[in-house]
Design a protein around this motif. Sequence first.
Motif, PDB file in Angstrom:
ATOM      1  N   ARG A  61       0.841  -1.188   0.000  1.00  0.00           N
ATOM      2  CA  ARG A  61       0.000   0.000   0.000  1.00  0.00           C
ATOM      3  C   ARG A  61       0.881   1.245   0.000  1.00  0.00           C
ATOM      4  O   ARG A  61       1.971   1.250   0.577  1.00  0.00           O
ATOM      5  CB  ARG A  61      -0.916   0.053   1.235  1.00  0.00           C
ATOM      6  CG  ARG A  61      -2.007  -0.984   1.244  1.00  0.00           C
ATOM      7  CD  ARG A  61      -2.838  -0.879   2.525  1.00  0.00           C
ATOM      8  NE  ARG A  61      -3.497   0.419   2.624  1.00  0.00           N
ATOM      9  CZ  ARG A  61      -4.683   0.683   2.074  1.00  0.00           C
ATOM     10  NH1 ARG A  61      -5.321  -0.256   1.386  1.00  0.00           N
ATOM     11  NH2 ARG A  61      -5.241   1.857   2.217  1.00  0.00           N
ATOM     12  N   ASP A  64       0.929   7.559   3.357  1.00  0.00           N
ATOM     13  CA  ASP A  64       0.286   8.869   3.153  1.00  0.00           C
ATOM     14  C   ASP A  64       1.174   9.756   2.293  1.00  0.00           C
ATOM     15  O   ASP A  64       0.687  10.451   1.391  1.00  0.00           O
ATOM     16  CB  ASP A  64       0.020   9.545   4.502  1.00  0.00           C
ATOM     17  CG  ASP A  64      -1.079   8.850   5.289  1.00  0.00           C
ATOM     18  OD1 ASP A  64      -1.853   8.096   4.674  1.00  0.00           O
ATOM     19  OD2 ASP A  64      -1.158   9.071   6.513  1.00  0.00           O
ATOM     20  N   ARG A  67       0.993   8.471  -1.279  1.00  0.00           N
ATOM     21  CA  ARG A  67      -0.245   8.830  -1.972  1.00  0.00           C
ATOM     22  C   ARG A  67      -0.189  10.268  -2.462  1.00  0.00           C
ATOM     23  O   ARG A  67      -0.587  10.584  -3.586  1.00  0.00           O
ATOM     24  CB  ARG A  67      -1.432   8.626  -1.031  1.00  0.00           C
ATOM     25  CG  ARG A  67      -2.789   8.848  -1.720  1.00  0.00           C
ATOM     26  CD  ARG A  67      -3.936   8.597  -0.765  1.00  0.00           C
ATOM     27  NE  ARG A  67      -3.958   7.208  -0.322  1.00  0.00           N
ATOM     28  CZ  ARG A  67      -3.571   6.805   0.875  1.00  0.00           C
ATOM     29  NH1 ARG A  67      -3.127   7.684   1.775  1.00  0.00           N
ATOM     30  NH2 ARG A  67      -3.625   5.524   1.194  1.00  0.00           N
ATOM     31  N   ASP A 137      -9.865   2.866  -1.596  1.00  0.00           N
ATOM     32  CA  ASP A 137      -8.773   3.753  -1.990  1.00  0.00           C
ATOM     33  C   ASP A 137      -8.367   3.407  -3.417  1.00  0.00           C
ATOM     34  O   ASP A 137      -7.647   2.436  -3.656  1.00  0.00           O
ATOM     35  CB  ASP A 137      -7.599   3.568  -1.028  1.00  0.00           C
ATOM     36  CG  ASP A 137      -6.506   4.614  -1.237  1.00  0.00           C
ATOM     37  OD1 ASP A 137      -6.326   5.066  -2.386  1.00  0.00           O
ATOM     38  OD2 ASP A 137      -5.837   4.970  -0.251  1.00  0.00           O
ATOM     39  N   ASP A 141      -5.322   0.839  -4.322  1.00  0.00           N
ATOM     40  CA  ASP A 141      -5.810  -0.420  -4.872  1.00  0.00           C
ATOM     41  C   ASP A 141      -5.562  -0.551  -6.374  1.00  0.00           C
ATOM     42  O   ASP A 141      -5.950  -1.552  -6.977  1.00  0.00           O
ATOM     43  CB  ASP A 141      -7.310  -0.572  -4.581  1.00  0.00           C
ATOM     44  CG  ASP A 141      -7.585  -0.731  -3.092  1.00  0.00           C
ATOM     45  OD1 ASP A 141      -6.655  -1.109  -2.362  1.00  0.00           O
ATOM     46  OD2 ASP A 141      -8.723  -0.470  -2.659  1.00  0.00           O
ATOM     47  N   ASP A 155     -13.735  12.426  -0.537  1.00  0.00           N
ATOM     48  CA  ASP A 155     -12.283  12.478  -0.642  1.00  0.00           C
ATOM     49  C   ASP A 155     -11.871  13.162  -1.951  1.00  0.00           C
ATOM     50  O   ASP A 155     -12.709  13.614  -2.726  1.00  0.00           O
ATOM     51  CB  ASP A 155     -11.696  11.060  -0.580  1.00  0.00           C
ATOM     52  CG  ASP A 155     -12.006  10.383   0.740  1.00  0.00           C
ATOM     53  OD1 ASP A 155     -12.136  11.102   1.737  1.00  0.00           O
ATOM     54  OD2 ASP A 155     -12.131   9.145   0.764  1.00  0.00           O
TER      55      ASP A 155
END
Length: 305
Positions: A61, A64, A67, A137, A141, A155
């Motif tokens: 993943r 933060d 992302r 997400d 993903d 979001d």
Amino acid sequence: MPYDGRLLAGVTVLMAVVEAGSITRAAEALSLTPSGVGRAVQRLETRIGVRLLDRTTRSLRLTDEGRRFWERVGPLLDGISEAAVEAAGTAQRVRGRLRVNVDPFVSRLVLADRLAGFLSTHRELRLELVMRDHVGDLVADGFDMALRFGDPPTDSFTVRKLLDTRILTVASPAYLADHGRPRHPSDLRDHECIDYRDPTTGRPFAWEFRRGPEVVPVAVSSRLMVSDVDTMLHACVAGVGIAQVMALGSAGLRRSGELEELFPDWPDERFPLHAIYPTRRHRTAKVRAFTEFCTALLAGHEGPG
């Protein structure tokens, strides 16, 4: 930080990992070894000074920081890719992998029997439809877009409404013969009803009726709650109770007389379907093509009433 060509190479590898969803699949796409991909990501993390991926033996993943980095550099890479395509004179070329998070009902009802034509038209495209009951997400993903019913997430997504389908209250002739026909929404308090579970909250959707500015909420009595639209429709046809269904997907049952709409004079309760995209300034040709394909299909399925 001075320009470093190796930085761009590392970013390209990171994007491949995010889009593929795993280091192994990214390695296959890039014709590298998994260890080579892992080292490239580690070098990128070292150069910019933050950890971008949380990696375990079973999952991967974005952090933060990762992302936020992805959201900034993704549009830039898209721009480079689209500029290259335009330079080659094929700006509308649909190719590569398209990964879509899709509502199971839309996948079964609208898409399944028409995908052959779409894929035949776009022979360089590989389509992955992943049925889920929530957006999740999209970035972490590895999704290019999602198709979801209900209010869009708050979001940082880009959202396009594809459809507003009517919500109808229906029952089978057998149920109405046994229990009588309600004349007003408030009469539903004295009837057996079938609830549908909101996948976001886990609770049943509220029963609400709208006619212009008039709104009537009704607290119904229900001994059955389902999380699958097909189950709800079949139970309603079998006479279990009264249900609220979407016009999308129920027109055939109403035309055949298996279900009857109870309150056509309350026509203004609607439920939206949205296309949801990760925050990027430009849609790729493959995303645009699939969005327009879905829009055309939904217009045909909605039909009158």
